[in-house]
Design an enzyme around this catalytic site. Structure first.
Site, PDB file in Angstrom:
ATOM      1  N   SER A   6       0.828  -1.206   0.000  1.00 13.68           N
ATOM      2  CA  SER A   6       0.000   0.000   0.000  1.00 13.68           C
ATOM      3  C   SER A   6       0.865   1.260   0.000  1.00 13.68           C
ATOM      4  CB  SER A   6      -0.922   0.021   1.224  1.00 13.68           C
ATOM      5  OG  SER A   6      -1.802  -1.073   1.214  1.00 13.68           O
ATOM      6  N   HIS A  28       1.859   1.913  -3.456  1.00 17.34           N
ATOM      7  CA  HIS A  28       0.728   2.453  -4.218  1.00 17.34           C
ATOM      8  C   HIS A  28       0.537   3.946  -3.939  1.00 17.34           C
ATOM      9  CE1 HIS A  28      -0.969  -1.012  -6.232  1.00 17.34           C
ATOM     10  NE2 HIS A  28      -0.946  -1.712  -5.118  1.00 17.34           N
ATOM     11  N   GLU A  56       0.722  -7.033  11.222  1.00 25.79           N
ATOM     12  CA  GLU A  56      -0.282  -6.310  10.425  1.00 25.79           C
ATOM     13  C   GLU A  56      -0.516  -6.957   9.056  1.00 25.79           C
ATOM     14  OE1 GLU A  56      -2.365  -3.278   8.072  1.00 25.79           O
ATOM     15  OE2 GLU A  56      -0.470  -4.300   7.634  1.00 25.79           O
TER      16      GLU A  56
END
Length: 382
Positions: free
Chosen positions: A38, A41, A147
């Site tokens: 992420s 991104h 996570e």
């Protein structure tokens, strides 16, 4: 303190003000932080992610013009507490945290908002209620993987995978590898992994995949051919119904209708494999919908930032279930941490590098090129 800041897609190592814990907040010394897909991104297309976030009601997601300290996969050491905290754990205790922080009554995503700087730094703020103690003796390298593995835990639960179900993982990047680890931790006996990269296929094997294929040579669906219960054509699907009626009408025990209804209630009705889409590239969902066996459950875990299409009629004809998985809940997070600590998951194959703050820009290049799986940041490392 030193931190890695992203601004206008550029990463820079710079000095930023030391964070001070506010009400209900805890100051942590960062021990390790994982670089997430992420993060790659949002560095390239923060505005696209922010637009989507705004549509679902979150207006504080970082934008390209913002200056943000990234990092939401972190493990830290408690330094001090802000006002209003209960201070259940002593300074020096190691903790992980759900990456959410309350600031002035609003919830922010740590590492993805200007108001909640992340773990690409020497220190980070966390919400006291979001802290989970790291079990004694657990290596910070492994604790930092809580996570991303919680994301996989949630996706596997969403797929309602049973031990005897065949599972297919399409894409063996970090999230695909995490899904493989979690499937094996849940006792799934037959996991097929597919990726074009030889290095990622090798990592998939190390993570426990039972069969690893290069889709340029052989499709993952070919590995399921002939398995009991795997239906690959409409005539076979319709024929299964007729064969079931033929067998049940001969049973003197009870009417066939009641037997079928009981089988559905008990979860023994026919079902296909569970497929995890872990690529996040336009066209992959359509490829899976077209090629997957009948009655498959498809869990989309990959993050595709561009519009995509697939043929609903094909999905309907095969009676496919299509589900989308995003993150996790607190129970997923807690269970994942303890699975790691108890050795139910050996996550070390995921870690392909550890760098200091100065090494983060090069690490992004390595990850973007697909040459690494999971790189951790150790802020104390030169």
């Amino acid at each position: 303190m030193r931190a890695v800041v992203v601004h206008q897609t550029e990463l820079s190592v710079t000095e930023v003000p030391d964070p001070r814990p506010g009400r209900g907040q805890v100051l942590l010394k960062v021990l390790r932080t994982g670089i997430c897909g992420s993060d790659l991104h949002v560095r390239a297309d923060a505005d696209g992610s922010a637009d989507i976030a705004a549509e679902v009601g979150y207006d504080h997601f970082m934008r390209r013009s913002h200056s943000v300290v990234l990092g939401h996969e972190f493990v830290g050491e408690i330094v001090s507490y802000g006002p209003g905290c209960r201070a259940r754990r002593p300074p020096g205790a190691h903790v992980v945290a759900l990456p959410l922080l309350r600031v002035d009554g609003e919830v922010h995503m740590i590492g993805l908002s200007e108001a909640a700087p992340g773990g690409y730094a020497e220190y980070v703020l966390a919400d006291e209620d979001a802290l989970l103690p790291v079990p004694k003796g657990l290596d910070p390298d492994l604790a930092a993987l809580t996570e991303p593995l919680a994301v996989a835990h949630h996706a596997v639960r969403m797929g309602t995978v049973r031990r005897g179900d065949p599972a297919v993982v399409v894409g063996c990047g970090p999230i695909g590898l995490a899904v493989i680890l979690m499937l094996k931790a849940f006792g799934v006996r037959h996991v097929v992994a597919s990726d074009y990269s030889p290095a990622r296929r090798a990592l998939a094997e190390r993570c426990g995949a039972d069969v690893v294929v290069d889709p340029a040579v052989r499709t993952p669906w070919a590995e399921l051919a002939g398995r009991k219960g795997v239906i690959t054509s409409a005539p076979a699907y319709y024929g299964t119904g007729l064969e079931t009626l033929h067998a049940l009408r001969r049973s003197p025990l009870m009417p066939w209708r009641r037997i079928i209804r009981a089988a559905k209630r008990l979860g023994v009705a026919p079902r296909g494999p569970v497929v995890f889409e872990c690529v996040g590239v336009p066209g992959v969902i359509e490829q899976i919908v077209s090629a997957a066996p009948f009655l498959s459950t498809i869990v989309v875990v990959g993050v595709c930032m561009r519009p995509d299409t697939f043929r609903p009629t094909m999905a309907s004809n095969k009676e496919l279930q299509l589900r989308f998985s995003f993150c996790y809940d607190p129970a997923d997070f807690d269970e994942t941490l303890h699975m790691i600590a108890r050795g139910r998951i050996d996550a070390r194959p995921l870690i392909t590098g550890v760098v200091g703050l100065d090494g983060v820009p090069d690490a992004f290049d390595e990850l973007t090129a697909g040459r690494q799986a999971k790189i951790l940041i150790d802020p104390a490392r030169s």
